[in-house]
Design a protein around this motif. Structure first.
Motif, short mmCIF file in Angstrom:
data_model
loop_
_atom_site.label_atom_id
_atom_site.label_comp_id
_atom_site.label_asym_id
_atom_site.label_seq_id
_atom_site.Cartn_x
_atom_site.Cartn_y
_atom_site.Cartn_z
N SER A 7 7.03 -14.05 4.18
CA SER A 7 7.70 -13.25 3.16
C SER A 7 7.20 -11.82 3.23
O SER A 7 6.11 -11.56 3.74
CB SER A 7 7.45 -13.81 1.76
OG SER A 7 6.09 -13.69 1.41
N LEU A 8 8.00 -10.89 2.72
CA LEU A 8 7.53 -9.52 2.57
C LEU A 8 6.60 -9.42 1.37
O LEU A 8 5.52 -8.87 1.44
CB LEU A 8 8.70 -8.56 2.41
CG LEU A 8 9.53 -8.30 3.66
CD1 LEU A 8 10.70 -7.39 3.33
CD2 LEU A 8 8.67 -7.69 4.75
N GLY B 27 2.81 -12.01 5.62
CA GLY B 27 3.56 -11.15 4.72
C GLY B 27 2.84 -9.84 4.47
O GLY B 27 1.70 -9.65 4.89
N LEU B 28 3.51 -8.94 3.77
CA LEU B 28 2.91 -7.66 3.46
C LEU B 28 2.05 -7.73 2.21
O LEU B 28 0.91 -7.30 2.21
CB LEU B 28 3.99 -6.59 3.29
CG LEU B 28 4.75 -6.20 4.56
CD1 LEU B 28 5.80 -5.16 4.23
CD2 LEU B 28 3.79 -5.69 5.61
#
Length: 117
Positions: A63-64, A107-108
């Motif tokens: 996911s971001l 993810g970020l």
């Protein structure tokens, strides 16, 4: 939890959403689970699942924005891998020799939080 008997390849369950996370319970998990979302985390509860000592579950979260909250019994070893801004919080050591759950979190923004009961 779907178990592998050694005769057939492991099943991989894939859950995808654009916005919104996933809530996963142990009875619905396969030995490999991939959850992907643009924005949203994963809430995974394995506390009521009888995982054999030799079992290795692998959960991949992509996911971001969104982290992972994992609930396990005290005897479950947890390995966390991947790249994310958020780190790992584990509220206690596991007992040696139990089953293993591996979280690959990519993810970020969003960390991994492990709660033991």
């Amino acid at each position: 939890m779907t178990k592998n008997n050694g005769e057939s390849p492991q099943k991989t369950e894939v859950k995808v959403s654009l916005i919104g996370g996933h809530r996963l319970a142990g009875a619905t998990l396969h030995e490999r689970t991939v959850t992907a979302s643009l924005i949203g985390g994963a809430d995974i509860d394995l506390t009521d699942v009888d995982i054999p000592d030799s079992a290795r579950l692998r959960i991949t979260k992509l996911s971001l924005i969104g982290g992972v909250t994992l609930r396990v019994r005290r005897d479950v070893r947890v390995e966390v891998r991947g790249l994310r801004l958020g780190g790992v919080k584990d509220d206690g050591p596991s007992e040696p020799g139990g089953p293993t759950v591996r979280i690959d979190a990519w993810g970020l923004v969003g960390g991994v939080s492990v709660h033991r009961s």
